[in-house]
Scaffold this active site. Structure first.
Site, PDB file in Angstrom:
ATOM      1  N   CYS A 154      43.862  37.721  48.628  1.00 32.54           N
ATOM      2  CA  CYS A 154      44.673  38.584  47.771  1.00 32.54           C
ATOM      3  C   CYS A 154      44.031  39.969  47.650  1.00 32.54           C
ATOM      4  O   CYS A 154      43.080  40.149  46.875  1.00 32.54           O
ATOM      5  CB  CYS A 154      44.826  37.940  46.392  1.00 32.54           C
ATOM      6  SG  CYS A 154      45.778  38.948  45.242  1.00 32.54           S
ATOM      7  N   CYS A 157      44.267  41.661  44.281  1.00 37.39           N
ATOM      8  CA  CYS A 157      43.346  41.102  43.290  1.00 37.39           C
ATOM      9  C   CYS A 157      41.920  41.562  43.538  1.00 37.39           C
ATOM     10  O   CYS A 157      41.202  41.911  42.610  1.00 37.39           O
ATOM     11  CB  CYS A 157      43.357  39.568  43.352  1.00 37.39           C
ATOM     12  SG  CYS A 157      44.983  38.838  43.442  1.00 37.39           S
ATOM     13  N   ASP A 158      41.481  41.526  44.776  1.00 33.34           N
ATOM     14  CA  ASP A 158      40.052  41.674  45.067  1.00 33.34           C
ATOM     15  C   ASP A 158      39.685  42.963  45.803  1.00 33.34           C
ATOM     16  O   ASP A 158      38.494  43.257  45.972  1.00 33.34           O
ATOM     17  CB  ASP A 158      39.575  40.466  45.896  1.00 33.34           C
ATOM     18  CG  ASP A 158      39.715  39.173  45.107  1.00 33.34           C
ATOM     19  OD1 ASP A 158      39.567  39.213  43.871  1.00 33.34           O
ATOM     20  OD2 ASP A 158      39.997  38.125  45.717  1.00 33.34           O
TER      21      ASP A 158
HETATM   22  P1  FAD Z   1      49.607  29.031  40.023  1.00 38.98           P
HETATM   23  O1  FAD Z   1      48.543  29.790  39.331  1.00 38.98           O
HETATM   24  O2  FAD Z   1      49.505  28.833  41.493  1.00 38.98           O
HETATM   25  O3  FAD Z   1      49.714  27.617  39.327  1.00 38.98           O
HETATM   26  C1  FAD Z   1      50.507  26.626  39.869  1.00 38.98           C
HETATM   27  C2  FAD Z   1      50.334  25.400  39.015  1.00 38.98           C
HETATM   28  O4  FAD Z   1      51.270  24.417  39.448  1.00 38.98           O
HETATM   29  C3  FAD Z   1      48.960  24.758  39.099  1.00 38.98           C
HETATM   30  O5  FAD Z   1      48.538  24.418  37.801  1.00 38.98           O
HETATM   31  C4  FAD Z   1      49.181  23.491  39.913  1.00 38.98           C
HETATM   32  O6  FAD Z   1      48.300  22.431  39.539  1.00 38.98           O
HETATM   33  C5  FAD Z   1      50.613  23.171  39.499  1.00 38.98           C
HETATM   34  N1  FAD Z   1      51.337  22.339  40.453  1.00 38.98           N
HETATM   35  C6  FAD Z   1      51.579  22.535  41.759  1.00 38.98           C
HETATM   36  N2  FAD Z   1      52.286  21.516  42.264  1.00 38.98           N
HETATM   37  C7  FAD Z   1      52.500  20.668  41.221  1.00 38.98           C
HETATM   38  C8  FAD Z   1      53.160  19.420  41.088  1.00 38.98           C
HETATM   39  N3  FAD Z   1      53.753  18.829  42.127  1.00 38.98           N
HETATM   40  N4  FAD Z   1      53.183  18.822  39.874  1.00 38.98           N
HETATM   41  C9  FAD Z   1      52.604  19.414  38.792  1.00 38.98           C
HETATM   42  N5  FAD Z   1      51.977  20.592  38.861  1.00 38.98           N
HETATM   43  C10 FAD Z   1      51.921  21.190  40.069  1.00 38.98           C
HETATM   44  N6  FAD Z   1      46.390  37.701  40.290  1.00 38.98           N
HETATM   45  C11 FAD Z   1      46.129  38.715  39.455  1.00 38.98           C
HETATM   46  O7  FAD Z   1      47.033  39.199  38.775  1.00 38.98           O
HETATM   47  N7  FAD Z   1      44.854  39.211  39.325  1.00 38.98           N
HETATM   48  C12 FAD Z   1      43.804  38.709  40.018  1.00 38.98           C
HETATM   49  O8  FAD Z   1      42.667  39.197  39.897  1.00 38.98           O
HETATM   50  C13 FAD Z   1      44.040  37.623  40.896  1.00 38.98           C
HETATM   51  N8  FAD Z   1      43.050  37.072  41.601  1.00 38.98           N
HETATM   52  C14 FAD Z   1      43.307  36.026  42.414  1.00 38.98           C
HETATM   53  C15 FAD Z   1      42.248  35.438  43.100  1.00 38.98           C
HETATM   54  C16 FAD Z   1      42.468  34.349  43.910  1.00 38.98           C
HETATM   55  C17 FAD Z   1      41.306  33.725  44.630  1.00 38.98           C
HETATM   56  C18 FAD Z   1      43.789  33.835  44.072  1.00 38.98           C
HETATM   57  C19 FAD Z   1      44.032  32.644  44.959  1.00 38.98           C
HETATM   58  C20 FAD Z   1      44.861  34.418  43.400  1.00 38.98           C
HETATM   59  C21 FAD Z   1      44.627  35.516  42.573  1.00 38.98           C
HETATM   60  N9  FAD Z   1      45.667  36.118  41.871  1.00 38.98           N
HETATM   61  C22 FAD Z   1      45.391  37.142  41.014  1.00 38.98           C
HETATM   62  C23 FAD Z   1      47.046  35.666  42.007  1.00 38.98           C
HETATM   63  C24 FAD Z   1      47.391  34.776  40.814  1.00 38.98           C
HETATM   64  O9  FAD Z   1      46.427  33.764  40.716  1.00 38.98           O
HETATM   65  C25 FAD Z   1      48.765  34.164  40.986  1.00 38.98           C
HETATM   66  O10 FAD Z   1      49.735  35.172  41.167  1.00 38.98           O
HETATM   67  C26 FAD Z   1      49.143  33.351  39.751  1.00 38.98           C
HETATM   68  O11 FAD Z   1      48.156  32.388  39.473  1.00 38.98           O
HETATM   69  C27 FAD Z   1      50.486  32.656  39.936  1.00 38.98           C
HETATM   70  O12 FAD Z   1      50.736  31.919  38.799  1.00 38.98           O
HETATM   71  P2  FAD Z   1      51.716  30.663  38.820  1.00 38.98           P
HETATM   72  O13 FAD Z   1      51.707  30.166  37.428  1.00 38.98           O
HETATM   73  O14 FAD Z   1      52.997  31.021  39.444  1.00 38.98           O
HETATM   74  O15 FAD Z   1      51.066  29.622  39.805  1.00 38.98           O
END
Ligand code: FAD
Ligand code: NAP
Length: 331
Positions: A154, A157-158
């Site tokens: 990302c 992010c980084d």
């Molecule tokens: P996610 O955070 O991906 O969460 C998905 C959730 O769904 C998880 O809890 C998982 O366990 C759950 N899940 C999946 N499948 C199932 C299932 N079948 N049943 C039940 N639960 C399930 N964004 C920023 O804004 N700033 C940053 O500095 C930043 N740094 C990042 C660094 C890294 C290494 C990464 C990988 C991403 C980073 N991001 C950052 C991006 C950010 O993490 C994502 O945009 C954000 O987390 C998305 O949120 P979400 O809730 O959609 O999904």
């Protein structure tokens, strides 16, 4: 309005003991910024949401160290700490947060049916899907070794951590072009590692990359390994693999960015929920509504463009408000 349809649970969910069935009003699947934000709003709206965390409790941000771009944390915060704060805030208003994985979904009638851990059936009037998207990795050992120490999926992010430094981006699609262009504004030099002799990215994105002086495209290069003592110091590539010109190239870099695509975690919903060809859930523009009434999607699972914590949280809020309005329409 009718909420329940008569159904034969034994027939439809052969593996599930009839006693392991629970009826809830609002089910949230996923515990990233989108899921927890939906839980905060839904509990404050008295929807008594039940949230299943999935395997990665707290979502993608639990795999990172510093988050510096989430508003409200002027000094920055670590990903795990921030997600713990989200969880506490949701619990404060009574969200029922449980560990469990949604393993199947049936949205053919009402209430909606979601199977948890293959052994529990949740019947829900409204479902919020917030299961995120997973970045694709090359599958080499070094990606794990240097996770958080120079390897990132990302740039938004980084990228900031590599200001004035040299980095490499792997991939040839729109994401890679976008990440390389973004990094070119921060870094001294960006190498774009492309495995073929063409880019898959759209013509407009290609032009941007080609016209940026500090991006150098390494055509027909594949990644073999990364090296470095306490973090990434370089990448080993193979050039024109399998041809008489095959060569090994070692490149000094400080950061290595993967941009070879993401996999939205939408597989179990696909029989009922419309997705784009990659698997991102389609929502009605400006809302979290999917093609199935009462099923909403929030966060990265429906967002091929922004994929940020703050946008995920914002769409989690929208999903809870959409769910609340849908549920009040059922009364
Ligand atoms: P996610 O955070 O991906 O969460 C998905 C959730 O769904 C998880 O809890 C998982 O366990 C759950 N899940 C999946 N499948 C199932 C299932 N079948 N049943 C039940 N639960 C399930 N964004 C920023 O804004 N700033 C940053 O500095 C930043 N740094 C990042 C660094 C890294 C290494 C990464 C990988 C991403 C980073 N991001 C950052 C991006 C950010 O993490 C994502 O945009 C954000 O987390 C998305 O949120 P979400 O809730 O959609 O999904
Ligand atoms: P993508 O289009 O699938 O491209 C993935 C790229 O990574 C391809 O160039 C592919 O190479 C390369 N790749 C895959 N596996 C690899 C490996 N193991 N080693 C080296 N390279 C590898 O994915 P994306 O770029 O994330 O885009 C996904 C979708 O989102 C697309 O529809 C895209 O248009 C869209 N998108 C749009 C925008 C925008 O419009 N601003 C921004 C981002 C994404 P090959 O080409 O050789 O297969």
């Amino acid at each position: 309005m009718e909420i329940f349809k008569p159904m034969n649970l034994q027939k439809e969910s052969q593996n599930i003991n009839i006693e392991n069935v629970e009826k809830v009003g609002c089910l949230i699947i996923g515990s990233g910024p989108a899921g927890y934000t939906a839980a905060i709003y839904a509990s404050r709206a008295n929807l008594n949401p039940v949230l299943y965390t999935g395997l990665q409790m707290g979502g993608q941000l639990t795999t990172t160290t510093d988050v510096e771009n989430y508003p409200g944390y002027p000094g920055g915060v670590t990903g795990p700490e921030m997600m713990e704060d989200f969880k506490k805030q949701a619990e404060r208003f009574g969200a029922d947060i449980r560990f469990g994985i949604a393993t199947a979904a049936d949205f053919s009638g009402r209430p909606h049916k979601v199977t948890i851990d293959d052994n529990k059936l949740i019947l829900a009037d409204a479902v919020i899907i917030a299961t995120g998207a997973t970045a694709k990795y090359l599958g080499i050992e070094a990606e794990k070794k240097y996770a958080g120490m120079g390897v990132s999926a990302c740039a938004t992010c980084d990228g900031f951590f590599y200001r004035g430094k040299d980095v490499a981006v792997v991939g040839g699609g729109d994401t890679a072009a976008e990440e390389a262009t973004y990094l070119s504004g921060l870094c001294r030099k960006v190498f774009l590692i492309v495995r073929r002799n063409v880019l898959r990215a759209s013509k407009a994105m290609q032009q941007k990359v080609l016209n940026t002086p500090n991006i150098e495209i390494l055509w027909e290069h594949q990644v073999l390994d990364l090296f470095g003592e306490n973090g990434v110091e370089g990448v080993t590539l193979v050039k024109k693999k399998g041809t008489p010109q095959e060569d090994i190239v070692k490149l000094k870099i400080d950061g290595f960015f993967l941009a070879i695509g993401h996999t939205p975690n939408s597989d179990i919903f696909k029989n009922y929920i419309e997705t784009d060809p990659v698997g991102y859930i389609k929502t009605v523009p400006g809302t979290s509504k999917t093609n199935v009434p009462g099923v909403f999607a929030a966060g990265d699972v429906q967002d091929p463009h922004y994929r940020q914590a703050v946008t995920a949280a914002g769409s989690g809020c929208q999903a809870a408000i959409d769910a609340e309005r849908y549920l009040s329409g059922l009364k």
